[in-house]
Design a protein around this motif. Structure first.
Motif, PDB file in Angstrom:
ATOM      1  N   VAL A  28       0.849  -1.192   0.000  1.00  0.00           N
ATOM      2  CA  VAL A  28       0.000   0.000   0.000  1.00  0.00           C
ATOM      3  C   VAL A  28       0.884   1.240   0.000  1.00  0.00           C
ATOM      4  CG1 VAL A  28      -1.933  -1.127   1.163  1.00  0.00           C
ATOM      5  CG2 VAL A  28      -0.155  -0.002   2.534  1.00  0.00           C
ATOM      6  N   TYR A  35     -14.707   6.928   4.288  1.00  0.00           N
ATOM      7  CA  TYR A  35     -13.410   6.419   3.819  1.00  0.00           C
ATOM      8  C   TYR A  35     -13.180   6.790   2.352  1.00  0.00           C
ATOM      9  CZ  TYR A  35     -13.584   4.123   8.278  1.00  0.00           C
ATOM     10  OH  TYR A  35     -13.664   3.902   9.631  1.00  0.00           O
ATOM     11  N   ALA A  82      -9.962   8.888   0.965  1.00  0.00           N
ATOM     12  CA  ALA A  82      -9.179   8.452  -0.194  1.00  0.00           C
ATOM     13  C   ALA A  82      -9.091   9.573  -1.221  1.00  0.00           C
ATOM     14  CB  ALA A  82      -9.807   7.196  -0.803  1.00  0.00           C
ATOM     15  N   ALA A 132      -8.313   3.602  -3.373  1.00  0.00           N
ATOM     16  CA  ALA A 132      -8.795   2.876  -2.200  1.00  0.00           C
ATOM     17  C   ALA A 132      -7.971   1.623  -1.927  1.00  0.00           C
ATOM     18  CB  ALA A 132     -10.266   2.514  -2.387  1.00  0.00           C
ATOM     19  N   LEU A 151      -4.730   1.832   0.269  1.00  0.00           N
ATOM     20  CA  LEU A 151      -4.811   2.349   1.633  1.00  0.00           C
ATOM     21  C   LEU A 151      -5.087   1.220   2.615  1.00  0.00           C
ATOM     22  CD1 LEU A 151      -6.945   5.552   0.975  1.00  0.00           C
ATOM     23  CD2 LEU A 151      -4.599   5.530   1.844  1.00  0.00           C
ATOM     24  N   ALA A 211     -14.359   0.554   6.254  1.00  0.00           N
ATOM     25  CA  ALA A 211     -13.180   0.772   5.417  1.00  0.00           C
ATOM     26  C   ALA A 211     -13.107  -0.270   4.305  1.00  0.00           C
ATOM     27  CB  ALA A 211     -11.922   0.730   6.280  1.00  0.00           C
ATOM     28  N   TRP A 231     -10.847  -0.435   0.899  1.00  0.00           N
ATOM     29  CA  TRP A 231      -9.559  -0.376   1.578  1.00  0.00           C
ATOM     30  C   TRP A 231      -9.152  -1.744   2.105  1.00  0.00           C
ATOM     31  CZ3 TRP A 231      -8.620   4.406   5.150  1.00  0.00           C
ATOM     32  CH2 TRP A 231      -9.037   5.581   4.514  1.00  0.00           C
TER      33      TRP A 231
END
Length: 252
Positions: free
Chosen positions: A7, A171, A175, A182, A185, A198, A203
């Motif tokens: 990530v 969320y 982002a 997404a 993360l 999330a 995510w």
């Protein structure tokens, strides 16, 4: 075997994740409770205080609520652990003053700061998303036992600039604000409802389970879990920021 994620950004919850909930409840909450009245009396004309008071009145459905009624509502929400935005705003102002005066020093679990520094040095962007206000977050990270940690943090998000923590749309807003896809993360939290939100936004999510924390026994549902930040490796941000240990892949 650490959990490994490719990530570009890690978003951190505070209570129960980076820091002990008990510190917030036993130290910060009483500190704010003892100062609500003075804040309303002495800084009632400050734009941020005035806006928060207007929000309290709106939530109460009492447009003419006086400072005594507003203070009583704040204390009732504090007793019920209600994540009301104006409560968090006013707490943040009080805590910022307390940290600035040296009355308060924040708490971080021993494993957190070294790992955050390693991730940051590896090019991973770090963000904070807490129900506490941005002002409180800023003061918290600036006043740690290890000194000012704000240089490690790229963005601060709360229920006002992002939205409620158990809604996927919050969320998505984060982002978009970070300019990060997404799927690039990772969110760390001890609360399963937040982890669910999330993940619903696309995510990655890991539940942090620390003995003694309120959500430890409940667990984190079907999410990947870790007992400390040392158990998580990040191999994003343009360069490896993990520990170099053997890893097992995870995409949850």
């Amino acid at each position: 075997m650490p959990l490994t994620f490719d990530v570009d950004g890690v978003v951190l919850d505070i209570e129960g994740t980076t820091s002990a909930t008990g510190f917030v409840v036993d130290v910060l909450y009483p500190y704010s409770r003892s100062r609500f009245g003075a804040l309303l009396a002495e800084r009632g004309d400050d734009p941020e205080v005035r806006r928060a008071v207007a929000q309290v009145r709106e939530l109460l459905g009492e447009p003419d609520a006086d400072p005594v009624r507003v203070e009583r509502a704040l204390n009732e929400w504090l007793d019920g652990d209600v994540k009301a935005t104006p409560l968090k705003t006013l707490q943040g102002l009080i805590w910022s003053e307390g940290f600035g005066r040296g009355d308060l020093v924040s708490h971080f679990y021993d494993d957190v700061v070294p790992v955050l520094r390693r991730w940051h040095s590896g090019g991973v962007r770090l963000h904070v998303y807490s129900s506490g206000s941005v002002a409180a977050q800023r003061a918290w990270f600036a006043s740690s036992p290890d000194g000012d940690l704000l240089p490690l943090v790229d963005g601060l998000y709360d229920t006002e600039n992002a939205g409620p923590k158990q809604e996927p749309e919050s969320y998505r807003r984060i982002a978009a604000a970070t300019g990060t896809e997404a799927g690039r993360l990772l969110f760390l939290s001890d609360r399963p409802g937040e982890l669910d939100a999330a993940r619903a936004a696309g995510w990655h999510a890991v539940g942090i389970r620390r003995a003694g924390e309120p959500y430890f026994e409940q667990g984190v549902g079907d999410h990947a879990q870790a007992g400390s930040f040392d158990e998580i490796d990040i191999i994003g941000g343009g360069t490896s920021s993990g520990s170099g240990a053997s890893t097992s892949g995870s995409s949850t």
